[in-house]
Write an enzyme that holds these catalytic residues in place. Structure first.
Site, PDB file in Angstrom:
ATOM      1  N   SER A   1       0.046   5.136   3.069  1.00  0.00           N
ATOM      2  CA  SER A   1       0.083   3.971   1.810  1.00  0.00           C
ATOM      3  C   SER A   1      -1.096   4.342   0.398  1.00  0.00           C
ATOM      4  O   SER A   1      -1.244   5.050  -0.059  1.00  0.00           O
ATOM      5  CB  SER A   1      -0.170   2.191   1.978  1.00  0.00           C
ATOM      6  OG  SER A   1       0.080   1.271   0.921  1.00  0.00           O
TER       7      SER A   1
ATOM      8  N   ASP B   1       6.598   2.388   2.837  1.00  0.00           N
ATOM      9  CA  ASP B   1       5.058   2.300   2.581  1.00  0.00           C
ATOM     10  C   ASP B   1       4.848   2.897   4.637  1.00  0.00           C
ATOM     11  O   ASP B   1       5.199   2.271   5.571  1.00  0.00           O
ATOM     12  CB  ASP B   1       4.511   1.604   2.725  1.00  0.00           C
ATOM     13  CG  ASP B   1       3.308   1.027   3.039  1.00  0.00           C
ATOM     14  OD1 ASP B   1       2.514   1.360   3.973  1.00  0.00           O
ATOM     15  OD2 ASP B   1       2.602  -0.345   2.239  1.00  0.00           O
TER      16      ASP B   1
END
Length: 270
Positions: A48, A162
């Site tokens: 992320s 993500d």
């Protein structure tokens, strides 16, 4: 510190950077203090926003990235992250990609100054994918693609999103590639979020994310006790509050300074 691998094919030191939105700008502060003390990881593994900061660091562009981000007003940041619903997400990433490419251009991961990997998840199979070659900007955009918020990155028949969805703090990968690991877990407790009579989409999303990621991270931390230093900067800002980057960086610096002797003992044996 040498970039050579040992007889088992492992590097000496990995730096593992967690997700957590704008709070992850604390990673910049951590890296600053490590560099100040001549502690340079052989490999950086991010998930992320950890991939965003880690990618900039591996490309030798972290200072430029910090200056660019901290020079922007809250209004300018909002324009980059403006709500613009599409079929795949609430925020289109064209403007964000343009800003990132101003800094890192079209660099390839295999051409970076430091070894770098970005963790993503394929929505079609649910499997984790370590992005370790190809376009750096695309790898970053995939690793930060929070489902429903940012559109996934389409690559070779996959829908990459993500990495924090399955692994908010990829310590396992750190120890797969290195003998020692410094892991930065941007901590933020559910209790710190203000209670309200009414909750909007952002509130609900943030609470759900914290619950899921806390449980996954806790399970990961229980597996490793040796050759590991965990830094946990407590950054009390919103997920998309990138206008508070300076505050987050300062917190990251302070947390690293507090544990610098422990880090030196791990890395240098002093």
């Amino acid at each position: 510190m040498t970039d050579e691998k040992d007889k088992d094919g492992k590097y000496e030191l990995a730096l593992v950077l967690s997700g957590s939105g704008a709070r992850g700008m604390a990673h910049i502060g951590v890296i600053k203090i490590l560099e100040k003390n001549n502690i340079t990881p052989n490999i950086i593994i991010g998930t992320s926003v950890g991939s965003l900061v880690g990618g900039m660091y591996a490309a030798g562009c972290l200072d430029k990235f910090e200056k660019d981000l901290t020079s922007k007003s809250e209004g300018e940041i909002r324009k980059i992250l403006k709500l613009w619903p599409s079929g795949e997400g609430l925020i289109k990433t064209q403007k964000l990609e343009k800003e990132l490419r101003k800094i890192i251009g079209n660099r390839k991961i295999e051409e970076l100054d430091k070894k770098f990997m970005a963790l993503t998840v394929d929505l079609l199979t649910g499997k984790k994918l370590m992005y370790d070659k190809g376009d750096l900007c695309q790898a970053i955009l995939a690793s930060i693609a929070i489902p429903l918020v940012f559109p996934p990155v389409h690559k070779e028949g996959m829908l990459l999103v993500d990495g924090g969805l399955e692994d908010p703090l990829p310590i396992d990968y750190g120890f797969s590639f290195a003998k020692k690991v410094i892991a930065v877990n941007i901590s933020y407790s559910l209790e710190k979020l203000p209670k309200k009579e009414k909750y909007n989409f952002g509130d609900i999303f943030e609470r759900a994310t914290i619950i899921i990621q806390d449980e996954i991270t806790e399970n990961a931390l229980e597996k490793y006790k040796e050759n590991l230093v965990i830094l946990a900067p407590e950054v009390d800002i919103g997920t998309l509050s990138f206008s508070k980057t300076k505050e987050a960086i300062s917190i990251g610096e302070a947390e690293t300074e507090k544990h610098i002797e422990e880090i030196k003992k791990l890395v240098l044996g002093t």
